[in-house]
Design an enzyme around this catalytic site. Structure first.
Site: not given
Ligand code: DX5
Ligand code: ZN
Length: 225
Positions: A7, A32, A34, A36, A65, A67, A138, A143, A146, A176-178, A199
């Site tokens: 991402s 990816h 993001d 927002m 993606h 959002m 998700m 949002g 990290g 997606d996420g963490g 990250s």
């Molecule tokens: C969060 C995003 C993710 C995010 C993932 O809203 O959709 O794509 O950037 O980042 P990490 O892998 O650091 O959680």
């Molecule tokens: Zn994303």
């Protein structure tokens, strides 16, 4: 096949070209992106302008993606910028089926994303031939990058994978996420085949090691659905 999608949110924005080349060389397949809007999510990232600038510096698949509260309004600008798939949030629109159909009519693949509180069965109507090209589950609240993965979200991946398999569909399921080299195996085991990692891939000195760890996890763990 396993797709690895770093991402961009976690990249060094003062030197995107170098950072993108680094993850591409490490073996990633997707980038990816993001988007927002500060309305659907409490953060603002970047838009079509940035995507069209980086389009010239990489051949990675652009996994956009959205959002944002009004995905349809901006769909054309993201397609023009070089998106390869547009994913919008189920929670963001009144009539997700109509939005999905309108995006697909633009001849671009369309994904549907669900936030942690949305149940798996919300996306069942979108799974079938000619419907969503991907479901994004998700694993954190959308949002911010990290955050830590919410393990319960993987139960939804398992349900969605099972639902697709019952119909004989080889559905793309993205998480997606963490996500990192260690927990990738759990995501894969639940049924995900596209791993987003911000990250874990952009903020390490050795992205290739993380990518390899993820690919090993895919080789070793068949779907347990
Ligand atoms: C969060 C995003 C993710 C995010 C993932 O809203 O959709 O794509 O950037 O980042 P990490 O892998 O650091 O959680
Ligand atoms: Zn994303």
């Amino acid at each position: 096949m396993l797709y690895i999608a770093p991402s961009l949110l976690a990249a060094d924005f003062s030197d995107l070209k170098t950072d993108i080349a680094r993850v591409e060389a490490a073996g990633a397949n997707y980038l990816h992106l993001d988007v927002m809007d500060g309305h659907f999510v409490p953060n603002i990232s970047f838009g079509a302008g940035l995507i069209s600038s980086i389009r010239r510096s990489t051949n990675l698949f652009f996994d956009v993606h959205l959002m944002i509260s009004n995905p349809l309004k901006y769909a054309d600008s993201f397609i023009k910028a070089g998106a390869d798939i547009l994913t919008f949030h189920y929670e963001a629109v009144k009539d997700p089926m109509a939005v999905m159909q309108a995006i697909k009519e633009k001849e671009i693949p369309c994904g549907i994303a669900i936030s942690p509180k949305t149940p798996a069965d919300a996306v069942y109507p979108f799974i079938g031939k000619g419907l969503a090209n991907m479901i994004l589950v998700m694993t954190v609240e959308p949002g911010f990058g990290g955050q830590s993965l919410i393990p319960e979200c993987l139960d939804k991946v398992r349900l969605i994978r099972r639902f697709a398999m019952q119909q004989g569909l080889d559905l793309n399921i993205e998480v997606d996420g963490g996500i990192n080299g260690e927990n990738a195996a759990y995501c894969i085991e639940a049924g995900a085949n596209i791993l987003v990692a911000g990250s874990a891939i952009f903020k390490t000195k050795h992205p290739r090691v993380v990518v390899q760890q993820m690919r090993e996890a895919y080789k070793n763990k068949p779907f347990l659905v």
